[in-house]
Design a protein around this motif. Structure first.
Motif, PDB file in Angstrom:
ATOM      1  N   LYS A  87      11.866  29.344  22.798  1.00 19.22           N
ATOM      2  CA  LYS A  87      11.317  29.208  21.442  1.00 19.22           C
ATOM      3  C   LYS A  87      10.325  30.328  21.151  1.00 19.22           C
ATOM      4  N   PHE A  88       9.540  30.665  22.178  1.00 19.91           N
ATOM      5  CA  PHE A  88       8.535  31.723  22.036  1.00 19.91           C
ATOM      6  C   PHE A  88       9.207  33.026  21.589  1.00 19.91           C
ATOM      7  N   ILE A 148      10.710  32.475  17.922  1.00 20.28           N
ATOM      8  CA  ILE A 148       9.684  32.456  16.857  1.00 20.28           C
ATOM      9  C   ILE A 148       9.125  33.858  16.655  1.00 20.28           C
ATOM     10  N   ASN A 149       8.902  34.573  17.775  1.00 15.98           N
ATOM     11  CA  ASN A 149       8.392  35.944  17.649  1.00 15.98           C
ATOM     12  C   ASN A 149       9.367  36.824  16.880  1.00 15.98           C
ATOM     13  N   LYS A 205      11.546  35.853  14.665  1.00 14.44           N
ATOM     14  CA  LYS A 205      11.513  35.452  13.255  1.00 14.44           C
ATOM     15  C   LYS A 205      10.273  36.016  12.568  1.00 14.44           C
ATOM     16  N   MET A 206       9.140  35.953  13.278  1.00 13.35           N
ATOM     17  CA  MET A 206       7.892  36.448  12.668  1.00 13.35           C
ATOM     18  C   MET A 206       7.950  37.965  12.483  1.00 13.35           C
ATOM     19  N   ARG A 209      10.557  39.754  11.978  1.00 17.44           N
ATOM     20  CA  ARG A 209      11.455  40.009  10.847  1.00 17.44           C
ATOM     21  C   ARG A 209      10.704  39.825   9.517  1.00 17.44           C
ATOM     22  N   MET A 210       9.895  38.746   9.474  1.00 22.80           N
ATOM     23  CA  MET A 210       9.150  38.476   8.247  1.00 22.80           C
ATOM     24  C   MET A 210       8.036  39.523   8.059  1.00 22.80           C
ATOM     25  N   ILE A 211       7.370  39.908   9.156  1.00 23.53           N
ATOM     26  CA  ILE A 211       6.282  40.899   9.064  1.00 23.53           C
ATOM     27  C   ILE A 211       6.852  42.240   8.597  1.00 23.53           C
ATOM     28  N   ARG A 221       9.334  42.720   6.740  1.00 18.19           N
ATOM     29  CA  ARG A 221       9.636  42.622   5.312  1.00 18.19           C
ATOM     30  C   ARG A 221       8.361  42.741   4.473  1.00 18.19           C
ATOM     31  N   SER A 222       7.215  42.364   5.076  1.00 17.67           N
ATOM     32  CA  SER A 222       5.944  42.368   4.334  1.00 17.67           C
ATOM     33  C   SER A 222       5.186  43.679   4.478  1.00 17.67           C
ATOM     34  N   HIS A 223       5.601  44.594   5.349  1.00 16.43           N
ATOM     35  CA  HIS A 223       4.837  45.825   5.586  1.00 16.43           C
ATOM     36  C   HIS A 223       5.515  47.022   4.924  1.00 16.43           C
TER      37      HIS A 223
END
Lengths: 46, 485
Positions: A30-31, A34-35, A37-38, A40-42, A44-46
């Motif tokens: 899971k670690f 989740i990393n 996924k995060m 990927r999202m980060i 997209r935000s940078h």
């Protein structure tokens, strides 16, 4: 609005779900997930 | 030579200062003005508040970092902005009141070419009589408050060990608070610590919040895909509370607090009171109350700031009904519309409106979360603004300024639910974007590919690793800039 003591509509975890929440091999997987996924999202935000 | 002055050294201000200096070599000057010479990694204060972490672990002394980075530091509080200069001097400046040990209270002027307002919030405990560490409740908003909260919490634990039942009330101390996520984390950590101290059966744990429902977090809630269904964060949060035996009161405005008793109104207009032995209630935020004056000394505060004290930036502040709110209302470059060399980042910028649909009680009391703009978005905004200013200073004006609208930024929120490597857990949640955009994502306002929630030890490991990474970054240790916000 009174104090809400137990809302039986809320889903409760089964014993196996609770076990896996702290089961180290499963959480290691899971670690990683989740990393990823995060990240990927980060990205997209940078 | 250009001078960039940054007011505030919190998550947004400190990030902006480090990136401004990284991009702007000497002789350009970067000056940070902050009332304290200590940086506080606030997200870990919840662990300090339950005695699971010491204050020293969540702070970084700023002077050595700034000395190493060649950033000038002024320990003081900005009280006035003169964007057109003063009298005969036509260059912009800020008036700073010293808060250090030497010459406390003395005022000085600091000229600037570019100003970043990153002053964060004023913790407005006065909005609720009896609220706060000087009243009858605790707070985790600063490391000093969190340390005091830990003392009170552990005293309650001692009472329970003697066999006395205790009521612990945790949440928001006013109808217009923000940062419900911090209160949510704190209550889960308190519950975890009670079990660790083997006194859970002696405690009644009650969460009180201005959110219309659990899991709203001031962002109108969110939806995730779980087990083949799209579920709401309300169900996710309620499940965590029911499982842990935490009671909750939502849609609540705390009107006043007396010794051991909180008085609150709920959305149905009813008034209630609740006795407690320990309470941690977050305050509402306002701007820090800086004034702005023109060259002739006339008050122009209303040109720079909204009535709540937060700074106006490139947002659409026109009054609109909830149905007309759009993602495009949110600021992109955080530049003041009247003075193009003034920017506001983090909590200091005025949001155009809330994210959660506003509600008033049957008696007309506003009870609605204010929009959160802390942590990850706050640091990203700080970096983007610093880099845009660097482009202006270096004459790279052909580049389009980078944008950081909260309607185009995602956020990762790892909500701790117990500080232990093996038995501790955390709810890991991400959302994209922070401000729902129903034009791009008509069904839920957010992209479900990037919005998820999960709970387990992995979340706690991530939270703990993030703590060390961000402390490392705050110290500007080698390759600090590679750590994303």
């Amino acid at each position: 609005m009174s104090v809400n003591k137990t809302d039986q509509q809320a889903p409760l975890p089964t014993p196996s779900t609770r076990f896996f929440r702290t089961f180290v091999p499963w959480q290691l997987l899971k670690f990683i997930l989740i990393n990823l996924k995060m990240i990927r999202m980060i990205r997209r935000s940078h | 030579m250009a001078r960039v002055v940054i007011l505030g050294a919190g998550i947004a201000g400190h990030t902006a200062a480090l990136f401004a200096r990284r991009r702007l070599p000497q002789p350009h000057q970067v000056i940070v003005v902050s009332p304290k010479d200590i940086y506080n990694w606030i997200p870990s204060n919840i662990w300090v508040g339950v005695g699971a972490m010491s204050c020293n672990e969540v702070v970084v002394p700023l002077r050595p970092v700034y000395a190493k980075m060649d950033i000038d530091f002024v320990q003081g509080r900005a009280v006035e902005i003169h964007p057109e200069g003063t009298g005969a001097v036509g260059t912009p400046r800020v008036i700073v009141e010293n808060t250090g040990e030497e010459a406390t209270g003395q005022r000085r002027e600091i000229g600037y070419d570019y100003l970043i307002n990153a002053t964060g919030p004023k913790l407005n405990f006065a909005a609720t009589p009896g609220l706060g560490p000087d009243g009858f409740t605790q707070s985790v908003c600063t490391y000093e408050h969190a340390d005091k909260a830990a003392g009170a919490f552990l005293a309650a634990v001692e009472e329970m060990k003697k066999g006395r039942t205790q009521t612990l009330l945790i949440g928001t101390g006013h109808g217009m608070c923000t940062c419900e996520g911090a209160a949510f984390e704190f209550v889960l950590n308190v519950e975890f610590e009670l079990r660790r101290h083997q006194v859970r059966d002696k405690a009644r744990v009650v969460f009180i919040s201005n959110e219309p429902e659990l899991g709203d977090f001031g962002v109108g809630g969110m939806h995730f895909k779980r087990g083949g269904y799209v579920v709401s964060s309300k169900l996710f949060a309620e499940s965590l509370f029911v499982e842990r035996g935490v009671e909750w009161i939502t849609g609540a405005h705390v009107q006043k607090v007396e010794a051991g008793k909180a008085f609150y109104e709920t959305l149905d207009g009813e008034s209630h009171e609740l006795a407690f032995d320990f309470a941690m209630l977050l305050p509402p935020f306002t701007g820090i109350g800086m004034k702005a004056l023109d060259r002739a000394g006339q008050d122009i505060t209303a040109d720079l700031f909204m009535p709540n004290g937060f700074m106006k930036v490139d947002a659409d502040y026109a009054k609109k009904d909830y149905a007309q709110w759009k993602a495009a209302d949110w600021p992109k470059t955080y530049r003041n519309p009247k003075y193009a060399n003034i920017f506001a980042v983090g909590i200091a910028f005025a949001p155009p409106h809330a994210i959660t649909r506003p509600r008033v009680s049957a008696k007309g009391t506003p009870i609605s979360p204010a929009p959160p703009r802390t942590g990850m978005p706050s640091a990203i905004i700080g970096r983007v603004v610093a880099n845009n200013i660097a482009d202006l200073v270096l004459g790279r004006t052909q580049r389009q300024p980078k944008t950081a609208s909260m309607a185009a930024l995602g956020a990762a929120c790892v909500a701790s639910a117990g500080a232990n490597w093996w038995s501790g857990t955390a709810a890991s949640m991400t959302m994209y974007p922070i401000v729902p955009d129903f034009e791009r994502f008509p069904e839920y306002g957010r992209d479900l590919k990037f919005t998820f929630g999960d709970i387990g030890s992995a979340g706690h490991w991530i939270k703990k690793i993030l703590h060390y990474m961000f402390i490392y970054k705050a110290k500007a240790l080698p390759m600090w800039w590679m750590i994303p916000e």
